[in-house]
Design a protein around this motif. Structure first.
Motif, PDB file in Angstrom:
ATOM      1  N   ILE A   5      43.974  65.453  60.618  1.00 44.04           N
ATOM      2  CA  ILE A   5      44.974  65.094  59.615  1.00 44.04           C
ATOM      3  C   ILE A   5      44.806  65.987  58.399  1.00 44.04           C
ATOM      4  O   ILE A   5      43.674  66.293  57.982  1.00 44.04           O
ATOM      5  CB  ILE A   5      44.854  63.598  59.221  1.00 44.04           C
ATOM      6  CG1 ILE A   5      46.036  63.170  58.336  1.00 44.04           C
ATOM      7  CG2 ILE A   5      43.527  63.305  58.527  1.00 44.04           C
ATOM      8  CD1 ILE A   5      46.103  61.658  58.117  1.00 44.04           C
ATOM      9  N   ASP A   6      45.933  66.455  57.849  1.00 41.10           N
ATOM     10  CA  ASP A   6      45.908  67.276  56.642  1.00 41.10           C
ATOM     11  C   ASP A   6      45.613  66.412  55.419  1.00 41.10           C
ATOM     12  O   ASP A   6      46.040  65.253  55.335  1.00 41.10           O
ATOM     13  CB  ASP A   6      47.248  67.976  56.444  1.00 41.10           C
ATOM     14  CG  ASP A   6      47.521  69.037  57.493  1.00 41.10           C
ATOM     15  OD1 ASP A   6      46.548  69.615  58.016  1.00 41.10           O
ATOM     16  OD2 ASP A   6      48.712  69.274  57.797  1.00 41.10           O
ATOM     17  N   ILE A   7      44.904  67.002  54.476  1.00 36.71           N
ATOM     18  CA  ILE A   7      44.554  66.323  53.234  1.00 36.71           C
ATOM     19  C   ILE A   7      45.006  67.192  52.068  1.00 36.71           C
ATOM     20  O   ILE A   7      44.831  68.410  52.101  1.00 36.71           O
ATOM     21  CB  ILE A   7      43.032  66.102  53.136  1.00 36.71           C
ATOM     22  CG1 ILE A   7      42.504  65.340  54.345  1.00 36.71           C
ATOM     23  CG2 ILE A   7      42.664  65.370  51.848  1.00 36.71           C
ATOM     24  CD1 ILE A   7      40.990  65.351  54.439  1.00 36.71           C
ATOM     25  N   GLU A   8      45.576  66.575  51.048  1.00 34.91           N
ATOM     26  CA  GLU A   8      45.904  67.292  49.817  1.00 34.91           C
ATOM     27  C   GLU A   8      45.060  66.728  48.692  1.00 34.91           C
ATOM     28  O   GLU A   8      45.043  65.510  48.469  1.00 34.91           O
ATOM     29  CB  GLU A   8      47.387  67.154  49.474  1.00 34.91           C
ATOM     30  CG  GLU A   8      47.765  67.874  48.187  1.00 34.91           C
ATOM     31  CD  GLU A   8      49.268  67.922  47.936  1.00 34.91           C
ATOM     32  OE1 GLU A   8      49.665  67.728  46.775  1.00 34.91           O
ATOM     33  OE2 GLU A   8      50.024  68.138  48.900  1.00 34.91           O
ATOM     34  N   VAL A   9      44.347  67.591  47.996  1.00 32.60           N
ATOM     35  CA  VAL A   9      43.504  67.173  46.883  1.00 32.60           C
ATOM     36  C   VAL A   9      44.087  67.751  45.599  1.00 32.60           C
ATOM     37  O   VAL A   9      44.275  68.962  45.474  1.00 32.60           O
ATOM     38  CB  VAL A   9      42.048  67.650  47.074  1.00 32.60           C
ATOM     39  CG1 VAL A   9      41.186  67.171  45.911  1.00 32.60           C
ATOM     40  CG2 VAL A   9      41.491  67.148  48.403  1.00 32.60           C
ATOM     41  N   GLN A  10      44.374  66.873  44.638  1.00 33.00           N
ATOM     42  CA  GLN A  10      44.957  67.285  43.369  1.00 33.00           C
ATOM     43  C   GLN A  10      44.193  66.646  42.217  1.00 33.00           C
ATOM     44  O   GLN A  10      43.805  65.483  42.284  1.00 33.00           O
ATOM     45  CB  GLN A  10      46.429  66.862  43.289  1.00 33.00           C
ATOM     46  CG  GLN A  10      47.351  67.556  44.271  1.00 33.00           C
ATOM     47  CD  GLN A  10      47.624  69.006  43.892  1.00 33.00           C
ATOM     48  OE1 GLN A  10      47.532  69.375  42.736  1.00 33.00           O
ATOM     49  NE2 GLN A  10      47.963  69.816  44.872  1.00 33.00           N
ATOM     50  N   GLY A  11      44.009  67.421  41.141  1.00 35.16           N
ATOM     51  CA  GLY A  11      43.426  66.885  39.920  1.00 35.16           C
ATOM     52  C   GLY A  11      41.913  66.869  39.926  1.00 35.16           C
ATOM     53  O   GLY A  11      41.256  67.320  40.865  1.00 35.16           O
ATOM     54  N   SER A  12      41.361  66.331  38.842  1.00 32.56           N
ATOM     55  CA  SER A  12      39.922  66.205  38.692  1.00 32.56           C
ATOM     56  C   SER A  12      39.622  64.883  38.007  1.00 32.56           C
ATOM     57  O   SER A  12      40.482  64.282  37.372  1.00 32.56           O
ATOM     58  CB  SER A  12      39.353  67.377  37.882  1.00 32.56           C
ATOM     59  OG  SER A  12      39.916  67.403  36.586  1.00 32.56           O
ATOM     60  N   GLY A  13      38.380  64.454  38.163  1.00 33.48           N
ATOM     61  CA  GLY A  13      37.989  63.170  37.614  1.00 33.48           C
ATOM     62  C   GLY A  13      37.527  62.254  38.722  1.00 33.48           C
ATOM     63  O   GLY A  13      37.251  62.696  39.846  1.00 33.48           O
ATOM     64  N   PRO A  14      37.434  60.955  38.455  1.00 28.13           N
ATOM     65  CA  PRO A  14      37.053  60.005  39.495  1.00 28.13           C
ATOM     66  C   PRO A  14      38.021  60.089  40.675  1.00 28.13           C
ATOM     67  O   PRO A  14      39.233  60.220  40.502  1.00 28.13           O
ATOM     68  CB  PRO A  14      37.144  58.650  38.791  1.00 28.13           C
ATOM     69  CG  PRO A  14      37.010  58.962  37.339  1.00 28.13           C
ATOM     70  CD  PRO A  14      37.656  60.288  37.147  1.00 28.13           C
ATOM     71  N   ALA A  15      37.486  59.988  41.894  1.00 30.52           N
ATOM     72  CA  ALA A  15      38.302  60.181  43.091  1.00 30.52           C
ATOM     73  C   ALA A  15      39.063  58.909  43.462  1.00 30.52           C
ATOM     74  O   ALA A  15      38.553  57.794  43.331  1.00 30.52           O
ATOM     75  CB  ALA A  15      37.430  60.615  44.257  1.00 30.52           C
ATOM     76  N   VAL A  16      40.305  59.112  43.933  1.00 28.10           N
ATOM     77  CA  VAL A  16      41.147  58.024  44.419  1.00 28.10           C
ATOM     78  C   VAL A  16      41.750  58.451  45.753  1.00 28.10           C
ATOM     79  O   VAL A  16      42.430  59.478  45.835  1.00 28.10           O
ATOM     80  CB  VAL A  16      42.291  57.695  43.434  1.00 28.10           C
ATOM     81  CG1 VAL A  16      43.128  56.535  43.964  1.00 28.10           C
ATOM     82  CG2 VAL A  16      41.745  57.375  42.045  1.00 28.10           C
TER      83      VAL A  16
END
Length: 291
Positions: free
Chosen positions: A12-23
């Protein structure tokens, strides 16, 4: 773009955006387009629902987005979509994204999946459930609905009317109070529908009240006040009353430390729209995990 290998060997593809605590967000990052987007707008659904949630959080948090519902429809798991397998898949996504501890938000069956995740890991920093009550959940009712839907997909149901609108488990308008469940044509395949029967069969004896004693991270639950879906005779006249259940169990949940909200004027579809979700989810996450 990172990928995660799931329990059945698929990716499955994952998109990671931003920084800080993970959600972790099991949402589709890609907005719908064309006729599909127009139809979604007709029913009050944001064609960019997943994208809007990502953008609404990624300036403050590291958002790990993955279209889990779209994946299981594209790559069905008819015999293995169990709570244990789903939790393992979510942890595989977190691992592939390189996050150790993370918050989780899910809506409807993905909310109950988040609850199952919380019971199987100590890595959660917060759990947010929308559109499915944490206690007294309608597992028996949903097993009846998914079993009936599977029968229709296999042709065992002979009452399908001709010339009717199409719908499947991913229909954005399926939770609308105005939706006529007797007038739809099931377009899902046998394997697509069977995987949800597998899930609710595995949850048939689940004791959610006992399970809640084991979840210690911050917890949020919300539904729309009009979130009561009445299925027709083809589904055995099942009524799934998410709003009624959460309203009745709110004092119990609050005594256990849950933040509980029943959103006035919204049905199952309305409560999942980005503006309504973000107005609750973002400030709650900022208090719980961003300070």
């Amino acid at each position: 773009m990172p990928k995660a290998r799931l329990h059945d060997g698929s990716w499955i593809d994952i998109e990671v955006q931003g920084s800080g605590p993970a959600v972790l967000l099991p949402v589709n990052p890609q907005p719908a387009e064309g006729a599909q987007a127009d139809e979604m707008r007709t029913w009050g659904v944001d064609p960019a629902l997943g994208r809007s949630l990502i953008d609404g959080l990624s300036d403050r948090f590291q958002v790990v987005a993955f279209d889990y519902e779209g994946h299981v429809l594209a790559v069905p798991k008819p015999d293995t979509l169990t709570p244990e397998a789903i939790a393992a898949d979510f942890l595989a996504v977190a691992d592939a994204a390189g996050v150790d501890r993370f918050a989780f938000y899910g809506y409807s069956w993905l909310a109950l999946s988040g609850l199952q995740l919380a019971l199987r890991t100590d890595r959660l920093t917060a759990l947010a459930m929308g559109g499915f009550p944490p206690v007294n959940g309608p597992y028996a009712e949903m097993l009846r609905v998914t079993t009936a839907t599977h029968a229709m997909a296999t042709g065992e149901d002979t009452q399908t009317p001709g010339d009717v609108p199409e719908a499947d488990a991913d229909s954005a308008w399926g939770g609308s109070a105005d939706f006529d469940w007797n007038s739809i044509e099931i377009t899902m395949t046998e394997t697509q529908t069977r995987q949800f029967v597998t899930l609710y069969e595995a949850l048939a004896s689940f004791d959610d009240r006992a399970a809640l004693q084991r979840i210690m991270c911050p917890r949020l639950s919300f539904v729309g006040l009009a979130d009561t879906i009445t299925y027709g005779p083809r589904w055995g006249d099942v009524i799934v009353d998410m709003a009624g259940i959460l309203a009745a169990t709110r004092p119990e949940l609050q005594s256990l430390g849950w933040d509980v909200h029943v959103l006035d004027g919204l049905d199952h579809t309305g409560a999942m729209q980005p503006d309504n979700v973000l107005s609750l989810l973002r400030p709650w996450l900022e208090i719980q995990i961003a300070n």
